[in-house]
Write a protein that holds these residues in place. Structure first.
Motif, PDB file in Angstrom:
ATOM      1  N   LEU A   1       0.828  -1.204   0.000  1.00 28.19           N
ATOM      2  CA  LEU A   1       0.000   0.000   0.000  1.00 28.19           C
ATOM      3  C   LEU A   1       0.866   1.258   0.000  1.00 28.19           C
ATOM      4  N   ASN A   2       1.933   1.220   0.781  1.00 23.29           N
ATOM      5  CA  ASN A   2       2.845   2.355   0.817  1.00 23.29           C
ATOM      6  C   ASN A   2       3.525   2.559  -0.532  1.00 23.29           C
ATOM      7  N   TYR A   3       3.942   1.445  -1.137  1.00 19.73           N
ATOM      8  CA  TYR A   3       4.584   1.522  -2.456  1.00 19.73           C
ATOM      9  C   TYR A   3       3.614   2.066  -3.502  1.00 19.73           C
ATOM     10  N   SER A   4       2.360   1.594  -3.430  1.00 16.75           N
ATOM     11  CA  SER A   4       1.341   2.070  -4.370  1.00 16.75           C
ATOM     12  C   SER A   4       1.073   3.558  -4.188  1.00 16.75           C
ATOM     13  N   ALA A   5       1.016   3.997  -2.911  1.00 15.92           N
ATOM     14  CA  ALA A   5       0.783   5.411  -2.640  1.00 15.92           C
ATOM     15  C   ALA A   5       1.923   6.274  -3.171  1.00 15.92           C
ATOM     16  N   LYS A   6       3.162   5.776  -3.027  1.00 12.26           N
ATOM     17  CA  LYS A   6       4.303   6.531  -3.534  1.00 12.26           C
ATOM     18  C   LYS A   6       4.281   6.609  -5.064  1.00 12.26           C
ATOM     19  N   LEU A   7       3.869   5.508  -5.695  1.00  9.81           N
ATOM     20  CA  LEU A   7       3.755   5.538  -7.159  1.00  9.81           C
ATOM     21  C   LEU A   7       2.724   6.561  -7.607  1.00  9.81           C
ATOM     22  N   LYS A   8       1.589   6.596  -6.881  1.00 10.28           N
ATOM     23  CA  LYS A   8       0.547   7.568  -7.216  1.00 10.28           C
ATOM     24  C   LYS A   8       1.047   8.996  -7.008  1.00 10.28           C
ATOM     25  N   ASP A   9       1.812   9.201  -5.918  1.00 12.93           N
ATOM     26  CA  ASP A   9       2.372  10.534  -5.674  1.00 12.93           C
ATOM     27  C   ASP A   9       3.342  10.927  -6.781  1.00 12.93           C
ATOM     28  N   LEU A  10       4.162   9.961  -7.218  1.00 19.15           N
ATOM     29  CA  LEU A  10       5.104  10.248  -8.303  1.00 19.15           C
ATOM     30  C   LEU A  10       4.366  10.541  -9.606  1.00 19.15           C
ATOM     31  N   GLU A  11       3.306   9.753  -9.875  1.00 23.95           N
ATOM     32  CA  GLU A  11       2.518   9.983 -11.084  1.00 23.95           C
ATOM     33  C   GLU A  11       1.836  11.351 -11.023  1.00 23.95           C
ATOM     34  N   ARG A  12       1.317  11.688  -9.820  1.00 24.60           N
ATOM     35  CA  ARG A  12       0.661  12.982  -9.662  1.00 24.60           C
ATOM     36  C   ARG A  12       1.657  14.124  -9.837  1.00 24.60           C
ATOM     37  N   ALA A  13       2.851  13.950  -9.278  1.00 24.85           N
ATOM     38  CA  ALA A  13       3.886  14.975  -9.415  1.00 24.85           C
ATOM     39  C   ALA A  13       4.316  15.117 -10.877  1.00 24.85           C
ATOM     40  N   GLU A  14       4.445  13.969 -11.572  1.00 27.60           N
ATOM     41  CA  GLU A  14       4.818  14.013 -12.985  1.00 27.60           C
ATOM     42  C   GLU A  14       3.718  14.661 -13.814  1.00 27.60           C
ATOM     43  N   THR A  15       2.454  14.356 -13.481  1.00 26.34           N
ATOM     44  CA  THR A  15       1.331  14.971 -14.185  1.00 26.34           C
ATOM     45  C   THR A  15       1.321  16.478 -13.967  1.00 26.34           C
ATOM     46  N   ASP A  16       1.542  16.891 -12.713  1.00 29.96           N
ATOM     47  CA  ASP A  16       1.578  18.330 -12.415  1.00 29.96           C
ATOM     48  C   ASP A  16       2.725  19.008 -13.158  1.00 29.96           C
ATOM     49  N   ARG A  17       3.868  18.302 -13.217  1.00 32.08           N
ATOM     50  CA  ARG A  17       5.010  18.881 -13.930  1.00 32.08           C
ATOM     51  C   ARG A  17       4.714  19.046 -15.416  1.00 32.08           C
ATOM     52  N   LEU A  18       4.093  18.006 -16.000  1.00 32.34           N
ATOM     53  CA  LEU A  18       3.750  18.077 -17.422  1.00 32.34           C
ATOM     54  C   LEU A  18       2.717  19.167 -17.687  1.00 32.34           C
ATOM     55  N   GLU A  19       1.740  19.296 -16.772  1.00 31.89           N
ATOM     56  CA  GLU A  19       0.730  20.342 -16.931  1.00 31.89           C
ATOM     57  C   GLU A  19       1.381  21.714 -16.897  1.00 31.89           C
ATOM     58  N   ALA A  20       2.310  21.910 -15.951  1.00 30.14           N
ATOM     59  CA  ALA A  20       2.999  23.197 -15.865  1.00 30.14           C
ATOM     60  C   ALA A  20       3.837  23.457 -17.115  1.00 30.14           C
ATOM     61  N   GLU A  21       4.488  22.386 -17.613  1.00 30.90           N
ATOM     62  CA  GLU A  21       5.298  22.531 -18.820  1.00 30.90           C
ATOM     63  C   GLU A  21       4.432  22.861 -20.030  1.00 30.90           C
ATOM     64  N   LEU A  22       3.277  22.192 -20.131  1.00 35.53           N
ATOM     65  CA  LEU A  22       2.375  22.454 -21.250  1.00 35.53           C
ATOM     66  C   LEU A  22       1.850  23.887 -21.208  1.00 35.53           C
ATOM     67  N   LYS A  23       1.486  24.348 -19.999  1.00 33.70           N
ATOM     68  CA  LYS A  23       0.990  25.720 -19.873  1.00 33.70           C
ATOM     69  C   LYS A  23       2.074  26.718 -20.253  1.00 33.70           C
ATOM     70  N   PHE A  24       3.320  26.385 -19.865  1.00 29.72           N
ATOM     71  CA  PHE A  24       4.426  27.270 -20.220  1.00 29.72           C
ATOM     72  C   PHE A  24       4.643  27.306 -21.727  1.00 29.72           C
ATOM     73  N   LEU A  25       4.577  26.124 -22.359  1.00 29.35           N
ATOM     74  CA  LEU A  25       4.760  26.064 -23.810  1.00 29.35           C
ATOM     75  C   LEU A  25       3.640  26.794 -24.542  1.00 29.35           C
ATOM     76  N   LYS A  26       2.403  26.576 -24.075  1.00 31.74           N
ATOM     77  CA  LYS A  26       1.274  27.230 -24.727  1.00 31.74           C
ATOM     78  C   LYS A  26       1.330  28.741 -24.543  1.00 31.74           C
ATOM     79  N   ALA A  27       1.870  29.168 -23.397  1.00 36.68           N
ATOM     80  CA  ALA A  27       1.960  30.607 -23.141  1.00 36.68           C
ATOM     81  C   ALA A  27       2.938  31.283 -24.093  1.00 36.68           C
TER      82      ALA A  27
END
Length: 342
Positions: A130-156
Motif C-alpha cells: 500500500l505504501n509503495y502504491s501510494a508513492k507511485l501515485k504521488d510520483l505519477e501525480r507529481a509528474e502529471t503536475d510537472r507536465l501540466e505546468a510545462e504544457l501551460k508554459f509552452l502554450k503561453a
C-alpha cells in the motif's frame, strides 16, 4: 464517524489472516490427533504474536517507511523478536506444556524466531504494498503536475507578440478610421477567447482548431498586404479532435519566415482513417536575415510544437521538416486513435 472502504478492507484482511492462521491448524490438529492444541495456546499465540505483528505494522514499519533508517528499524525489531521467541519456548515447555519437542530452549527459540519472521513478512506485505502504491501515485501525480505546468508554459509562448502586434495594427487602422478596424478587433477577440477557454484542454474539436487557424490567418492577412494563403481541408473533420495549440506553431512559423518578396503559404489538412495529416509550406528566401535565424535556432515555434507533440502523443506521430532555398515545408501525421471521435 463514517469509515472509508480502505479501513473495511484492512479489517477484513486482518480477520482473514488470523482465521487462516488459527482455524485451519486448530481443526487439523484437534481432529486428526496429531497435536492436542488448546484454546489457551491459541490465546497465547494471539496475544504474543499479535503484539509483535501490530507493533511492527502500526509503529515500527511506518517509521521505517517514512525515514528509511533500516539500521534503527532492525536494532529495535530483532531484540523484540528474540525475546518473544525465547518467551514462547519457555511458556510452551513449562506453563502450557503443549510442546512435545526435545532439546534446549535455544533450539526451539530459533524455530520460533524463524516462524515469527515468516509471519512478520506475510503480515507486513499489505502495508508495504500500500505504501509503495501510494508513492507511485504521488510520483505519477507529481509528474502529471510537472507536465501540466510545462504544457501551460509552452502554450503561453505561442503567439507571445501576436497581441501586441495586432493591437498596434488596430491602433494604426483606427487612426486612419479604416473600415477593417472592427473586423480586426473581432478576429483578435475570437483568438483570445480560444486561447483562454480551449487551450487548457487536452484535446479540442478539430473544427475549433481550424477556426482558430483561419482567424489567425485572416488577422495576419489584414496586417500584411499581399500575402497569399491557401488552406485545403479534406475529410469529415467534425468526427476528429486534436491537442490544442500545436498546429498554430507551424502556421505562425510560416508567417514569420516567409519570403517577403513572394509571400505565399499553402496549408493542407486531411482527417481520415483515424489519422490527421497536416502540411504547411511557405515560400522561403535563404538570403534573408530571418533565414539565418531559422538556421541557427530552428524556430522557437517548431521547438514548442515538437515538445507539445511529444507530451500529448508520445511516439504516435511523425514530423518531417524540409527546407530548400525557395521553400520551407512541414508535414505532420498523427496516428493516435484518440483523434477519432466515435
Amino acid at each position: 464517524m463514517r469509515l472509508d472502504f480502505g479501513i473495511y478492507t484492512r479489517i477484513g484482511l486482518n480477520l482473514l489472516f488470523w482465521a487462516f492462521y488459527f482455524i485451519y491448524p486448530f481443526l487439523r490438529f484437534r481432529y486428526t490427533g496429531e497435536h492436542s492444541i488448546t484454546y489457551e495456546e491459541i490465546g497465547f499465540y494471539f496475544l504474543v504474536y499479535g503484539f509483535v505483528l501490530y507493533l511492527n505494522n502500526l509503529v515500527l514499519l511506518p517509521q521505517y517507511l517514512k525515514k528509511h533508517n533500516l539500521r534503527k528499524y532492525l536494532l529495535i525489531l530483532l531484540p523484540i523478536m528474540l525475546s518473544v521467541a525465547f518467551f514462547e519456548a519457555y511458556v510452551n515447555k513449562t506453563l502450557l506444556q503443549t510442546c512435545s519437542c526435545e532439546g534446549p530452549n535455544s533450539t526451539y527459540a530459533l524455530y520460533n524466531f524463524i516462524h515469527l519472521g515468516i509471519l512478520l513478512v506475510l503480515f507486513s506485505a499489505v502495508p508495504v504494498l500500500l505504501n509503495y502504491s501510494a508513492k507511485l501515485k504521488d510520483l505519477e501525480r507529481a509528474e502529471t503536475d510537472r507536465l501540466e505546468a510545462e504544457l501551460k508554459f509552452l502554450k503561453a509562448q505561442v503567439n507571445p507578440h501576436l497581441l501586441f502586434n495586432s493591437l498596434n495594427s488596430i491602433y494604426s487602422y483606427a487612426l486612419k478610421k479604416a473600415s477593417e478596424t472592427p473586423e480586426m478587433v473581432l478576429k483578435l477577440s475570437d483568438l483570445l477567447r480560444y486561447m483562454l477557454y480551449e487551450a487548457d484542454k487536452h484535446k479540442v474539436e478539430l473544427q475549433k482548431e481550424i477556426e482558430y487557424l483561419n482567424d489567425y490567418i485572416d488577422l495576419q492577412k489584414m496586417r500584411k498586404d499581399g500575402f497569399k494563403v491557401n488552406f485545403e481541408i479534406i475529410g469529415d473533420i467534425e468526427h476528429y479532435s486534436i491537442a490544442p495549440m500545436i498546429l498554430i506553431n507551424f502556421v505562425e512559423n510560416a508567417f514569420k519566415y516567409i519570403d517577403p518578396f513572394q509571400p505565399e503559404i499553402n496549408l493542407s489538412l486531411v482527417a481520415q482513417n483515424k489519422t490527421i495529416f497536416f502540411s504547411c509550406e511557405n515560400s522561403f528566401n535563404k538570403d534573408s536575415g530571418k533565414s539565418n535565424l531559422l538556421n541557427e535556432q530552428g524556430g522557437l515555434g517548431l521547438k514548442n510544437a515538437k515538445q507539445l507533440l511529444h507530451a500529448f502523443y508520445g511516439e504516435r506521430y511523425q514530423l518531417d521538416i524540409h527546407k530548400s532555398d525557395q521553400s520551407f515545408n512541414v508535414k505532420l501525421l498523427i496516428t493516435n486513435d484518440e483523434v477519432y471521435n466515435h
